[in-house]
Write a protein that holds these residues in place. Structure first.
Motif, PDB file in Angstrom:
ATOM      1  N   VAL A 165       0.658  -1.349  -0.034  1.00 59.23           N
ATOM      2  CA  VAL A 165       0.181  -0.055   0.359  1.00 59.23           C
ATOM      3  C   VAL A 165       0.813   1.216  -0.172  1.00 59.23           C
ATOM      4  CG1 VAL A 165      -1.966   0.955   1.214  1.00 59.23           C
ATOM      5  CG2 VAL A 165      -1.642  -1.474   1.304  1.00 59.23           C
ATOM      6  N   GLU A 166       0.865   2.242  -1.397  1.00 62.40           N
ATOM      7  CA  GLU A 166       2.176   3.389  -1.841  1.00 62.40           C
ATOM      8  C   GLU A 166       1.652   3.830  -2.570  1.00 62.40           C
ATOM      9  OE1 GLU A 166       4.672   5.742  -1.184  1.00 62.40           O
ATOM     10  OE2 GLU A 166       5.079   4.268   0.155  1.00 62.40           O
ATOM     11  N   ASP A 167       1.716   5.164  -2.456  1.00 61.91           N
ATOM     12  CA  ASP A 167       0.664   6.155  -3.489  1.00 61.91           C
ATOM     13  C   ASP A 167       2.253   6.266  -4.163  1.00 61.91           C
ATOM     14  OD1 ASP A 167       1.874   7.335  -1.255  1.00 61.91           O
ATOM     15  OD2 ASP A 167       0.615   9.114  -1.650  1.00 61.91           O
ATOM     16  N   ASP A 168       3.217   6.661  -3.885  1.00 61.91           N
ATOM     17  CA  ASP A 168       4.269   6.728  -4.594  1.00 61.91           C
ATOM     18  C   ASP A 168       4.136   5.949  -5.550  1.00 61.91           C
ATOM     19  OD1 ASP A 168       6.781   7.775  -5.897  1.00 61.91           O
ATOM     20  OD2 ASP A 168       7.413   8.575  -4.074  1.00 61.91           O
ATOM     21  N   PRO A 169       4.349   5.816  -7.004  1.00 63.06           N
ATOM     22  CA  PRO A 169       4.356   5.203  -8.361  1.00 63.06           C
ATOM     23  C   PRO A 169       5.670   4.584  -8.263  1.00 63.06           C
ATOM     24  CG  PRO A 169       3.211   6.580  -9.245  1.00 63.06           C
ATOM     25  CD  PRO A 169       3.930   7.312  -7.541  1.00 63.06           C
ATOM     26  N   MET A 170       6.848   5.601  -7.943  1.00 56.83           N
ATOM     27  CA  MET A 170       8.341   5.322  -7.986  1.00 56.83           C
ATOM     28  C   MET A 170       8.563   4.175  -6.292  1.00 56.83           C
ATOM     29  SD  MET A 170       9.321   6.093 -10.633  1.00 56.83           S
ATOM     30  CE  MET A 170      10.847   5.124 -10.514  1.00 56.83           C
ATOM     31  N   MET A 171       8.141   4.456  -5.393  1.00 54.90           N
ATOM     32  CA  MET A 171       8.497   3.788  -4.339  1.00 54.90           C
ATOM     33  C   MET A 171       7.578   2.532  -4.243  1.00 54.90           C
ATOM     34  SD  MET A 171       9.873   4.205  -1.782  1.00 54.90           S
ATOM     35  CE  MET A 171      10.101   3.088   0.114  1.00 54.90           C
ATOM     36  N   GLN A 172       6.843   2.440  -4.815  1.00 51.45           N
ATOM     37  CA  GLN A 172       6.112   0.686  -5.064  1.00 51.45           C
ATOM     38  C   GLN A 172       6.074   0.008  -5.812  1.00 51.45           C
ATOM     39  OE1 GLN A 172       1.664   0.908  -7.453  1.00 51.45           O
ATOM     40  NE2 GLN A 172       1.594   1.143  -5.486  1.00 51.45           N
ATOM     41  N   LEU A 173       7.471   0.873  -7.230  1.00 57.52           N
ATOM     42  CA  LEU A 173       7.441  -0.036  -7.667  1.00 57.52           C
ATOM     43  C   LEU A 173       9.424  -0.836  -7.757  1.00 57.52           C
ATOM     44  CD1 LEU A 173       7.677  -1.613 -10.998  1.00 57.52           C
ATOM     45  CD2 LEU A 173       8.921   1.335 -11.659  1.00 57.52           C
ATOM     46  N   GLY A 174       9.443   0.220  -7.103  1.00 55.90           N
ATOM     47  CA  GLY A 174      10.751   0.308  -6.325  1.00 55.90           C
ATOM     48  C   GLY A 174      10.826  -1.379  -5.118  1.00 55.90           C
ATOM     49  N   LEU A 175       9.748  -0.524  -4.506  1.00 48.96           N
ATOM     50  CA  LEU A 175       8.713  -1.854  -3.385  1.00 48.96           C
ATOM     51  C   LEU A 175       8.829  -3.037  -4.014  1.00 48.96           C
ATOM     52  CD1 LEU A 175       6.974  -0.044  -0.637  1.00 48.96           C
ATOM     53  CD2 LEU A 175       9.636  -1.196  -0.430  1.00 48.96           C
ATOM     54  N   GLU A 176       8.151  -3.148  -4.779  1.00 44.47           N
ATOM     55  CA  GLU A 176       8.020  -5.074  -5.674  1.00 44.47           C
ATOM     56  C   GLU A 176       8.930  -5.509  -6.224  1.00 44.47           C
ATOM     57  OE1 GLU A 176       4.399  -5.537  -9.475  1.00 44.47           O
ATOM     58  OE2 GLU A 176       5.469  -3.833  -9.583  1.00 44.47           O
ATOM     59  N   GLN A 177      10.271  -4.563  -7.211  1.00 39.99           N
ATOM     60  CA  GLN A 177      10.734  -5.275  -8.018  1.00 39.99           C
ATOM     61  C   GLN A 177      11.794  -5.896  -6.596  1.00 39.99           C
ATOM     62  OE1 GLN A 177      12.755  -1.948  -9.894  1.00 39.99           O
ATOM     63  NE2 GLN A 177      11.285  -2.934 -11.763  1.00 39.99           N
ATOM     64  N   SER A 178      11.860  -4.847  -4.784  1.00 39.26           N
ATOM     65  CA  SER A 178      13.003  -5.653  -4.170  1.00 39.26           C
ATOM     66  C   SER A 178      12.377  -7.044  -3.754  1.00 39.26           C
ATOM     67  CB  SER A 178      12.924  -5.095  -2.961  1.00 39.26           C
ATOM     68  OG  SER A 178      13.741  -3.339  -3.821  1.00 39.26           O
ATOM     69  N   LEU A 179      11.142  -7.233  -3.435  1.00 45.46           N
ATOM     70  CA  LEU A 179      10.620  -8.306  -2.541  1.00 45.46           C
ATOM     71  C   LEU A 179      10.390  -9.373  -3.539  1.00 45.46           C
ATOM     72  CD1 LEU A 179       8.010  -6.180  -0.340  1.00 45.46           C
ATOM     73  CD2 LEU A 179      10.485  -7.198  -0.144  1.00 45.46           C
ATOM     74  N   MET A 180       9.629  -8.865  -5.348  1.00 48.90           N
ATOM     75  CA  MET A 180       9.734 -10.347  -6.194  1.00 48.90           C
ATOM     76  C   MET A 180      11.737 -10.988  -5.891  1.00 48.90           C
ATOM     77  SD  MET A 180       6.901  -8.228  -8.823  1.00 48.90           S
ATOM     78  CE  MET A 180       7.862  -9.299  -9.694  1.00 48.90           C
ATOM     79  N   ALA A 181      12.356 -10.238  -5.472  1.00 42.67           N
ATOM     80  CA  ALA A 181      13.918 -11.025  -5.643  1.00 42.67           C
ATOM     81  C   ALA A 181      13.412 -11.682  -5.140  1.00 42.67           C
ATOM     82  CB  ALA A 181      14.826 -10.186  -5.809  1.00 42.67           C
ATOM     83  N   HIS A 182      12.683 -12.028  -3.913  1.00 36.75           N
ATOM     84  CA  HIS A 182      12.874 -13.141  -3.155  1.00 36.75           C
ATOM     85  C   HIS A 182      11.662 -14.022  -2.511  1.00 36.75           C
ATOM     86  CE1 HIS A 182      15.959 -10.383  -1.306  1.00 36.75           C
ATOM     87  NE2 HIS A 182      15.204  -9.244  -1.031  1.00 36.75           N
TER      88      HIS A 182
ATOM     89  N   GLN B 138      -1.524  -4.532  -5.133  1.00 39.76           N
ATOM     90  CA  GLN B 138      -1.296  -2.996  -4.784  1.00 39.76           C
ATOM     91  C   GLN B 138      -2.059  -2.093  -4.496  1.00 39.76           C
ATOM     92  OE1 GLN B 138       2.268  -2.341  -6.378  1.00 39.76           O
ATOM     93  NE2 GLN B 138       3.026  -3.585  -7.569  1.00 39.76           N
ATOM     94  N   ALA B 139      -1.980  -1.486  -3.768  1.00 40.81           N
ATOM     95  CA  ALA B 139      -3.084  -0.261  -3.851  1.00 40.81           C
ATOM     96  C   ALA B 139      -2.184   1.195  -3.460  1.00 40.81           C
ATOM     97  CB  ALA B 139      -3.950  -0.418  -2.006  1.00 40.81           C
ATOM     98  N   GLU B 140      -3.071   2.332  -3.736  1.00 38.25           N
ATOM     99  CA  GLU B 140      -2.328   3.337  -3.481  1.00 38.25           C
ATOM    100  C   GLU B 140      -2.469   4.392  -2.963  1.00 38.25           C
ATOM    101  OE1 GLU B 140      -5.124   4.056  -6.890  1.00 38.25           O
ATOM    102  OE2 GLU B 140      -4.077   2.331  -6.664  1.00 38.25           O
ATOM    103  N   ASP B 141      -3.620   4.035  -1.917  1.00 38.58           N
ATOM    104  CA  ASP B 141      -4.343   4.798  -0.661  1.00 38.58           C
ATOM    105  C   ASP B 141      -4.870   4.127  -0.036  1.00 38.58           C
ATOM    106  OD1 ASP B 141      -7.406   4.329  -1.224  1.00 38.58           O
ATOM    107  OD2 ASP B 141      -7.720   5.529  -2.798  1.00 38.58           O
ATOM    108  N   GLY B 142      -4.765   4.424   1.055  1.00 36.72           N
ATOM    109  CA  GLY B 142      -5.315   3.986   2.797  1.00 36.72           C
ATOM    110  C   GLY B 142      -6.575   3.220   2.482  1.00 36.72           C
TER     111      GLY B 142
END
Length: 224
Positions: free
Chosen positions: A22-39, A47-51
């Motif tokens: 759950v993250e509204d910043d597209p770049m941060m969301q993409l970074g989190l997704e790529q980092s976590l998908m590596a595992h 994913q969601a962009e608001d609470g």
């Protein structure tokens, strides 16, 4: 950098941990997704962009873990976390925040989240937070812990802070540094069960209920 998370999350490889971001910043969301998908032990299921959408997605997907930003539109991460934990108490929430003021930190601590990380922290630290949450422990980023200590007056010690053994002090220092039980076991060449015994002993002696409180008492009392 790709890391083997098997020693961190202590999960079988055929049962990946389902994760909602759950993250509204597209770049941060993409970074989190790529980092976590590596595992391989982590599976991004939504994913969601608001609470508000985050709560709806959590109720639908029932993920093992939610990685939650605080500064979200429509419904902030604190309120969203409270709603998710009320409906899905078994779902772990790792809260990511760029906010470090005393008021915001205390509000985050009261939301029911299992772990608190500073945005921009290393992937290793985020994995440590996830590992702690999955292990049933609370994780407080050292930067946040020290900020809390800096902004609060030290209360009288309510536990037996002087009765910790040398080994318990070693374990406590690593707890304050944000290490999970498996990481502490590896660092000190102990079995995970031995570490859990030490952690229980530390919390009993400090008269606290979780690892976050133990870290706060340790810092306030100058034990580490």
């Amino acid at each position: 950098m790709s890391l083997d998370t098997s020693h961190l999350l202590n999960l079988p490889t055929d049962a990946p941990l389902s994760v909602l971001i759950v993250e509204d910043d597209p770049m941060m969301q993409l970074g989190l997704e790529q980092s976590l998908m590596a595992h391989p032990q982590l599976e991004i299921v939504g994913q969601a962009e608001d609470g508000y959408l985050g709560v709806q997605a959590a109720l639908k997907l029932k993920p093992h873990l939610v990685v939650m930003d605080i500064g979200l539109p429509r419904l902030d991460g604190i309120a969203a976390t409270q709603q998710i934990k009320a409906a899905l108490p078994e779902t772990h929430v790792v809260m990511l925040t760029s906010h470090q003021t005393e008021t915001e930190i205390i509000a985050a601590l009261s939301s029911g989240a299992d772990a608190y990380c500073i945005k921009g922290a290393s992937v290793e630290r985020l994995l440590s937070a996830i590992a702690a949450a999955v292990d049933g422990a609370a994780y407080l980023d050292p930067q946040i812990a020290r900020r809390v200590i800096d902004n609060l007056k030290p209360p009288p010690a309510k536990g037996n802070t002087g009765n910790l053994s040398g080994r318990e002090l070693e374990v406590l220092k690593l707890m304050v540094d944000g290490l999970s039980n498996p990481q502490i076991a590896e660092k000190l060449y102990l079995s995970p069960n031995t570490v859990k015994t030490h952690v229980r002993g530390i919390m009993n002696k400090l008269a606290v209920d979780d690892r976050v409180q133990a870290a706060v008492v340790a810092l306030r009392s100058g034990l580490v």
